[in-house]
Scaffold this motif. Structure first.
Motif, mmCIF file in Angstrom:
data_model
loop_
_atom_site.group_PDB
_atom_site.id
_atom_site.type_symbol
_atom_site.label_atom_id
_atom_site.label_comp_id
_atom_site.label_asym_id
_atom_site.label_seq_id
_atom_site.Cartn_x
_atom_site.Cartn_y
_atom_site.Cartn_z
ATOM 1 N N ILE A 117 0.788 -1.499 0.089
ATOM 2 C CA ILE A 117 -0.020 -0.053 0.096
ATOM 3 C C ILE A 117 0.728 1.295 -0.060
ATOM 4 C CG2 ILE A 117 -1.868 1.175 1.234
ATOM 5 C CD1 ILE A 117 -2.581 -1.519 0.087
ATOM 6 N N PRO A 118 0.723 2.062 -0.978
ATOM 7 C CA PRO A 118 1.437 3.242 -1.007
ATOM 8 C C PRO A 118 0.937 4.271 0.056
ATOM 9 C CG PRO A 118 0.032 3.223 -2.822
ATOM 10 C CD PRO A 118 -0.185 1.999 -2.195
ATOM 11 N N ASP A 119 1.696 5.510 0.086
ATOM 12 C CA ASP A 119 1.106 6.783 0.650
ATOM 13 C C ASP A 119 -0.027 6.918 0.011
ATOM 14 O OD1 ASP A 119 3.145 6.964 2.669
ATOM 15 O OD2 ASP A 119 4.307 8.201 1.256
ATOM 16 N N LEU A 120 -1.176 7.200 1.129
ATOM 17 C CA LEU A 120 -2.551 7.469 0.611
ATOM 18 C C LEU A 120 -2.995 8.958 0.362
ATOM 19 C CD1 LEU A 120 -4.303 4.453 2.732
ATOM 20 C CD2 LEU A 120 -3.691 4.728 0.131
ATOM 21 N N GLY A 121 -3.645 9.272 -0.670
ATOM 22 C CA GLY A 121 -3.983 10.614 -1.060
ATOM 23 C C GLY A 121 -5.622 10.858 -0.633
ATOM 24 N N GLY A 122 -6.069 11.262 -1.710
ATOM 25 C CA GLY A 122 -7.504 11.551 -1.497
ATOM 26 C C GLY A 122 -7.980 13.016 -1.216
ATOM 27 N N CYS A 123 -9.095 13.416 -1.317
ATOM 28 C CA CYS A 123 -9.362 14.899 -1.047
ATOM 29 C C CYS A 123 -9.035 15.338 0.257
ATOM 30 C CB CYS A 123 -10.914 14.837 -1.239
ATOM 31 S SG CYS A 123 -11.658 14.605 -2.867
ATOM 32 N N ARG A 124 -8.534 16.537 0.205
ATOM 33 C CA ARG A 124 -8.187 17.346 1.399
ATOM 34 C C ARG A 124 -9.161 17.721 2.276
ATOM 35 N NH1 ARG A 124 -4.141 14.274 0.924
ATOM 36 N NH2 ARG A 124 -2.561 14.572 -0.813
ATOM 37 N N PRO A 392 -10.966 22.693 -4.571
ATOM 38 C CA PRO A 392 -10.077 22.072 -3.555
ATOM 39 C C PRO A 392 -10.316 20.436 -3.426
ATOM 40 C CG PRO A 392 -12.014 22.971 -2.489
ATOM 41 C CD PRO A 392 -12.153 23.396 -4.151
ATOM 42 N N ASP A 393 -11.527 20.083 -3.608
ATOM 43 C CA ASP A 393 -11.744 18.554 -3.463
ATOM 44 C C ASP A 393 -13.116 18.136 -4.360
ATOM 45 O OD1 ASP A 393 -14.442 18.580 -1.799
ATOM 46 O OD2 ASP A 393 -13.130 20.222 -0.721
ATOM 47 N N LEU A 394 -13.533 16.977 -4.200
ATOM 48 C CA LEU A 394 -14.491 16.502 -5.046
ATOM 49 C C LEU A 394 -15.911 17.353 -4.820
ATOM 50 C CD1 LEU A 394 -15.707 14.513 -7.386
ATOM 51 C CD2 LEU A 394 -15.986 12.915 -5.545
ATOM 52 N N ARG A 395 -16.708 17.144 -3.639
ATOM 53 C CA ARG A 395 -17.703 17.853 -3.432
ATOM 54 C C ARG A 395 -17.927 19.244 -3.429
ATOM 55 N NH1 ARG A 395 -20.436 13.275 -5.411
ATOM 56 N NH2 ARG A 395 -19.413 11.241 -4.005
ATOM 57 N N GLY A 396 -16.585 19.683 -2.743
ATOM 58 C CA GLY A 396 -16.481 21.277 -2.790
ATOM 59 C C GLY A 396 -16.192 21.960 -4.193
ATOM 60 N N GLY A 397 -15.542 21.024 -5.133
ATOM 61 C CA GLY A 397 -15.657 21.535 -6.522
ATOM 62 C C GLY A 397 -16.927 21.535 -7.226
ATOM 63 N N PHE A 398 -17.869 20.465 -6.956
ATOM 64 C CA PHE A 398 -19.069 20.599 -7.631
ATOM 65 C C PHE A 398 -19.841 21.726 -7.021
ATOM 66 C CE2 PHE A 398 -23.414 19.322 -8.829
ATOM 67 C CZ PHE A 398 -23.158 18.933 -10.100
ATOM 68 N N SER A 399 -19.570 22.332 -6.031
ATOM 69 C CA SER A 399 -20.317 23.290 -5.012
ATOM 70 C C SER A 399 -19.837 24.519 -5.787
ATOM 71 C CB SER A 399 -20.065 23.192 -3.665
ATOM 72 O OG SER A 399 -20.394 22.124 -3.085
ATOM 73 N N HIS A 400 -18.543 24.496 -6.172
ATOM 74 C CA HIS A 400 -18.149 25.951 -6.918
ATOM 75 C C HIS A 400 -18.748 25.875 -8.071
ATOM 76 C CE1 HIS A 400 -14.271 25.779 -4.131
ATOM 77 N NE2 HIS A 400 -15.402 26.285 -3.478
ATOM 78 N N LEU A 401 -19.100 24.856 -8.700
ATOM 79 C CA LEU A 401 -19.621 24.818 -9.999
ATOM 80 C C LEU A 401 -20.981 25.437 -10.001
ATOM 81 C CD1 LEU A 401 -18.929 21.571 -11.950
ATOM 82 C CD2 LEU A 401 -18.367 23.845 -12.571
ATOM 83 N N ILE A 402 -21.834 24.925 -8.873
ATOM 84 C CA ILE A 402 -23.200 25.427 -8.422
ATOM 85 C C ILE A 402 -23.083 26.919 -8.300
ATOM 86 C CG2 ILE A 402 -25.183 25.318 -7.093
ATOM 87 C CD1 ILE A 402 -24.303 22.488 -6.673
ATOM 88 N N ALA A 403 -22.128 27.171 -7.517
ATOM 89 C CA ALA A 403 -22.144 28.825 -7.127
ATOM 90 C C ALA A 403 -21.699 29.761 -8.217
ATOM 91 C CB ALA A 403 -20.980 29.112 -6.265
ATOM 92 N N ALA A 404 -20.965 29.471 -9.472
ATOM 93 C CA ALA A 404 -20.543 29.904 -10.452
ATOM 94 C C ALA A 404 -21.883 29.996 -11.266
ATOM 95 C CB ALA A 404 -19.533 29.399 -11.208
ATOM 96 N N LEU A 405 -22.520 28.974 -11.471
ATOM 97 C CA LEU A 405 -23.822 28.925 -12.282
ATOM 98 C C LEU A 405 -25.027 29.762 -11.599
ATOM 99 C CD1 LEU A 405 -23.945 24.885 -12.828
ATOM 100 C CD2 LEU A 405 -23.761 26.719 -14.525
ATOM 101 N N THR A 406 -25.179 30.157 -10.377
ATOM 102 C CA THR A 406 -25.778 30.707 -9.759
ATOM 103 C C THR A 406 -25.560 32.214 -9.775
ATOM 104 O OG1 THR A 406 -26.471 28.889 -8.126
ATOM 105 C CG2 THR A 406 -27.077 31.156 -7.303
ATOM 106 N N ALA A 407 -24.139 32.561 -9.767
ATOM 107 C CA ALA A 407 -23.857 33.892 -9.611
ATOM 108 C C ALA A 407 -24.111 34.801 -11.118
ATOM 109 C CB ALA A 407 -22.284 33.999 -9.406
ATOM 110 N N GLU A 408 -24.058 35.943 -10.745
ATOM 111 C CA GLU A 408 -24.170 36.878 -11.910
ATOM 112 C C GLU A 408 -22.738 37.375 -12.440
ATOM 113 O OE1 GLU A 408 -26.776 38.115 -13.488
ATOM 114 O OE2 GLU A 408 -28.101 36.991 -12.341
ATOM 115 N N GLY A 409 -22.375 37.188 -13.671
ATOM 116 C CA GLY A 409 -21.193 37.541 -14.157
ATOM 117 C C GLY A 409 -20.371 36.306 -14.577
#
Length: 441
Positions: A117-124, A392-409
């Motif tokens: 097993i190598p050093d383990l990563g994943g979302c921070r 920054p991470d998987l779910r946070g990243g999708f949340s940023h997509l949602i925020a950008a889609l919600t935002a003006e500009g």
């Protein structure tokens, strides 16, 4: 699955409207692929999502000698008849930032007598200690040797059934015990087990293979070890976490999204909160329609918890919608201690979110408080505006997509490749829903 660029420019302020599909759950499909190592004959897994985490597991299985073919879209045939030891460097290279290699331990110990097993990563998003896994494997009789570049495990005397009680109902540790116990000699009793739908689906797969697994009340699972297992044929449970993410996107953008494949029974806790916030949904045989019915969104108090509680993977996308609710919402995060990192970008976009790094102690609670938990207080409604964001991470990243889609500009989001770890063809789905965006570069 491949993206044209790791950077996307979104022009927000437009409702997401249309129909998209969710298929096999990331948190089941990858584990089911690992389970194929336990069989003496090939396994067939259906509804496998085209995501990067699946490709990671595919690569890891391939270097261990598993032959994988794709007879149809979303279907894999996994033949483990020539399993062999892989070089440490190969495992490390294929694993990347994924933590999935740790679940190879039990099956490889059974098949080969050793595992690397190598050093383990994943979302921070917080500490994901592997101690639960290693302690469980030691209980089965494995010898664990740690070195500077990873962990080497052996089982010179084979693996024996054990009595194991988890300090916390960890999904990963529960999977580890299941994948190890089914071929261990004797009976294993697992207490304080996770009971998520993906765990139950994994148990169904193991039972198809010939395992004897009894799920008792109060998070107790008994596994009677058997001499051998066969392959399975199984259709993966649909991804409830992706379904909830698209539901949150519909709510935040004042949209209307039919999520084909969404299952009411796997989303009941989420659906209750969705309705309390002010969203509406219609349940159909082939999916669920999520929509913003008009009017004001309402604030809520959420406490994340293990199943059947409100899943931690649901809170991040929903927080974006809560920035548009009238009043003060509170989210108590009890599973991961760093899961509010994503709110910094939301505040840069105009949200009013205060993160309490030690949680909020003087409040009435239903979920038992944990020492490392945090709380986010969201005050709304706040108009969101475009910004430059790094995922920054998987779910946070999708949340940023949602925020950008919600935002003006206009918003520029970088490191979007992380989102492809768990969201199948999310770019194509955004196009189907009418999102206005382009790849940068």
């Amino acid at each position: 699955m491949g993206l044209k660029s790791d950077e996307i420019v979104i022009r927000g302020g437009k409702p997401l409207i249309g129909r998209i599909e969710v298929r096999g759950a990331k948190n089941l499909a990858t584990k089911a692929m690992v389970a194929s190592l336990l069989g003496d004959t090939p396994s067939i897994l259906k509804d496998v999502p085209d995501i990067s985490d699946v490709n990671v597991v595919r690569g890891l299985l391939s270097i261990h000698g598993v032959r994988i073919t794709d007879p149809a879209r979303g279907e894999l045939i996994l033949d483990p008849s020539n399993v062999e030891t892989a070089h440490f460097a190969e495992i490390d290279a294929h694993a990347g930032s994924s933590r999935i290699p740790i679940l190879f331990c039990g099956p490889l110990l059974h098949r080969l007598g050793e595992a690397f097993i190598p050093d383990l990563g994943g979302c921070r998003i917080g500490d994901r200690p592997i101690d639960f896994h290693m302690d469980a494997l030691r209980a089965f009789g494995a010898i664990v040797d740690k070195s500077y570049n990873g962990i080497h495990l052996t089982a010179p005397n084979g693996l024996k059934g054990a009595n194991i009680e988890l300090p916390y109902p960890s999904v990963g540790a529960t999977e580890q015990v299941l994948l190890t116990a089914v071929l261990a000699e004797g009976v294993t009793e697992l207490r304080n087990a996770a009971i998520e739908p993906e765990i139950m689906d994994l148990i169904a797969i193991l039972q198809k293979m010939g395992a004897i697994v009894n799920v008792e009340p109060n998070r107790v699972i008994f596994i009677e070890g058997v001499k051998s297992l066969n392959g399975y044929t199984h259709r993966a449970i649909n991804d409830r976490n992706e379904a909830a993410s698209w539901a949150a996107a519909a709510l935040a953008t004042k949209g209307d999204i039919f999520v084909e494949g969404a299952k009411q029974q796997d989303l009941m806790t989420f659906l209750n909160v969705f309705r309390k916030v002010g969203g509406e949904f219609d349940v159909h045989e082939d999916g669920i329609r999520f929509y913003h019915p008009g009017g004001e969104l309402k604030p809520v108090v959420i406490e994340t918890d293990v199943h059947p509680g409100f899943m931690t993977d649901w809170q991040q996308p929903l927080v974006v919608a809560l920035t548009q609710a009238h009043g003060t919402s509170i989210v108590h995060e009890t599973v991961y201690e760093n899961r509010f990192q994503f709110t910094e970008a939301l505040n840069d976009m105009g949200a009013k979110i205060v993160v309490h790094k030690d949680g909020l102690k003087d409040v009435q609670r239903r979920v038992a408080r944990r020492d490392f938990e945090q709380a986010a207080v969201i005050t709304g409604p706040t108009p969101l505006h475009g910004a430059d964001i790094r995922v920054p991470d998987l779910r946070g990243g999708f949340s940023h997509l949602i925020a950008a889609l919600t935002a003006e500009g206009e918003s520029k989001i970088t490191n979007v490749g992380i989102i492809a770890r768990g969201y199948e063809h999310f770019v194509a789905k955004l196009r189907k829903l009418g999102a206005d965006f382009d790849f940068a570069g």
